[in-house]
Enzyme design. Structure first.
Site, PDB file in Angstrom:
ATOM      1  N   TRP A  67       0.838  -1.200   0.000  1.00 20.83           N
ATOM      2  CA  TRP A  67       0.000   0.000   0.000  1.00 20.83           C
ATOM      3  C   TRP A  67       0.875   1.253   0.000  1.00 20.83           C
ATOM      4  O   TRP A  67       0.658   2.177  -0.792  1.00 20.83           O
ATOM      5  CB  TRP A  67      -0.924   0.021   1.214  1.00 20.83           C
ATOM      6  CG  TRP A  67      -1.896   1.168   1.199  1.00 20.83           C
ATOM      7  CD1 TRP A  67      -3.169   1.167   0.708  1.00 20.83           C
ATOM      8  CD2 TRP A  67      -1.661   2.513   1.683  1.00 20.83           C
ATOM      9  NE1 TRP A  67      -3.742   2.417   0.852  1.00 20.83           N
ATOM     10  CE2 TRP A  67      -2.846   3.250   1.439  1.00 20.83           C
ATOM     11  CE3 TRP A  67      -0.581   3.150   2.286  1.00 20.83           C
ATOM     12  CZ2 TRP A  67      -2.968   4.595   1.795  1.00 20.83           C
ATOM     13  CZ3 TRP A  67      -0.692   4.492   2.628  1.00 20.83           C
ATOM     14  CH2 TRP A  67      -1.877   5.192   2.390  1.00 20.83           C
ATOM     15  N   ASP A 110      -6.030  -0.938  -0.414  1.00 17.74           N
ATOM     16  CA  ASP A 110      -6.652   0.047   0.470  1.00 17.74           C
ATOM     17  C   ASP A 110      -8.020  -0.452   0.917  1.00 17.74           C
ATOM     18  O   ASP A 110      -8.819  -0.940   0.099  1.00 17.74           O
ATOM     19  CB  ASP A 110      -6.792   1.374  -0.277  1.00 17.74           C
ATOM     20  CG  ASP A 110      -7.350   2.472   0.598  1.00 17.74           C
ATOM     21  OD1 ASP A 110      -6.574   3.102   1.330  1.00 17.74           O
ATOM     22  OD2 ASP A 110      -8.583   2.688   0.547  1.00 17.74           O
ATOM     23  N   TYR A 125       1.008   3.820  -3.103  1.00 19.03           N
ATOM     24  CA  TYR A 125       0.554   5.188  -2.853  1.00 19.03           C
ATOM     25  C   TYR A 125       1.635   6.181  -3.268  1.00 19.03           C
ATOM     26  O   TYR A 125       1.352   7.230  -3.854  1.00 19.03           O
ATOM     27  CB  TYR A 125       0.209   5.346  -1.377  1.00 19.03           C
ATOM     28  CG  TYR A 125      -0.433   6.663  -1.005  1.00 19.03           C
ATOM     29  CD1 TYR A 125      -1.758   6.929  -1.334  1.00 19.03           C
ATOM     30  CD2 TYR A 125       0.277   7.636  -0.299  1.00 19.03           C
ATOM     31  CE1 TYR A 125      -2.355   8.122  -0.977  1.00 19.03           C
ATOM     32  CE2 TYR A 125      -0.310   8.835   0.071  1.00 19.03           C
ATOM     33  CZ  TYR A 125      -1.632   9.066  -0.271  1.00 19.03           C
ATOM     34  OH  TYR A 125      -2.217  10.263   0.084  1.00 19.03           O
TER      35      TYR A 125
END
Length: 284
Positions: free
Chosen positions: A227, A247, A231
């Site tokens: 994640w 997510d 991101y």
């Protein structure tokens, strides 16, 4: 040197959503955000080659104006920071046309045409901020980051009294005793570990090497999972094809909408991620 100009963004361009997203994540002292009748304003400190400065974005209801206050030599770099932060050069018409081919996304795109993926002023800062915010609320992350900036960020003297310091440098964070950080011990150790890896060259966030190589370097560090890496790809490196399906909000939205196949959203899955987020989370 001060310069003010209209942000030259491709149309459509959702400035309200962009500034709201940034505003929800404001770090006191480093950033400031305000919504007034007919006006939305976001400003922050920046560290540029010739020294500290600030950038400001103001949405007037019709136009997004940018103001930079920097050394003359940093004028072009400051303008480039604005472009990256606003995702101003995204091919908005092509993105909208492509995503609208998908029935689950058509209404979302029509609701928020011109939605952008907010960028960052510095990949390392974004990496640290992302780690700080793991598994806590936006408000808690902002509070923790503000404490970090107050303790280790360089003080600055700028025209905006709300902007008092820079976000801490990699070198400053590498020198910290992780046990002293205002966060869980494992997260503090991971944050300082990343800073030290950046200082000694074990990880290079600004390298010209392909992102997959840098991604593997990051994943090898404690406290950085898929994640966080993905991101960063979206926000720090402008990767337009990241579906953030690790997510929790995105997982929930995909399940709720019974979406199993997202391959058709490529090469603009980062924007699909943003539309799904906005459909579920209030960033206003």
């Amino acid at each position: 040197m001060e310069q003010t100009f209209e942000v030259a963004a491709t149309r459509e361009f959702d400035a309200v959503a962009l500034l709201s997203f940034l505003g929800k994540r404001t770090i006191a002292g480093v950033e400031t955000y305000a919504v007034e009748p007919g006006r939305q304003r976001y400003a922050r400190t920046v560290c540029l080659p010739s020294g500290p400065g600030m950038v400001e974005l103001v949405w007037t209801g019709r136009t997004l104006l940018a103001t930079t206050r920097t050394a003359r030599a940093d004028r072009e770099e400051a303008a480039a920071v604005i472009t990256r932060l606003c995702d101003a050069d995204a091919p908005a018409p092509a993105i909208a046309a492509h995503l609208c081919r998908s029935e689950p996304l058509r209404r979302l795109v029509a609701t928020r045409p011109g939605l952008r993926v907010p960028g960052t002023v510095d990949p390392a800062e974004m990496a640290f901020r992302t780690m700080i915010g793991q598994q806590i609320s936006l408000a808690a992350a902002a509070t923790a980051a503000a404490k970090l900036a107050a303790a280790y960020g360089e003080p600055v003297d700028l025209p905006d009294p709300a902007l008092t310091r820079l976000f801490p440098t990699v070198n400053a964070l590498a020198a910290i005793n992780p046990e002293a950080l205002p966060m869980p011990r494992s997260r503090g150790r991971a944050l300082v570990g990343l800073a030290r890896a950046l200082v000694d060259g074990g990880v290079e966030l600004t390298s010209e090497r392909p992102w997959p190589v840098r991604r593997e370097e990051l994943l090898a560090l404690p406290g950085i999972g898929p994640w966080t890496a993905d991101y960063l790809a979206m926000r720090a490196y402008g990767d337009r094809d990241v579906l953030l399906d690790t997510d929790l909000v995105i997982k929930r939205e995909l399940a709720r909408r019974q979406i199993a196949n997202t391959a058709e959203w490529s090469p603009y899955r980062s924007y699909a991620t943003m539309h799904l987020w906005y459909s579920a989370v209030d960033f206003s």
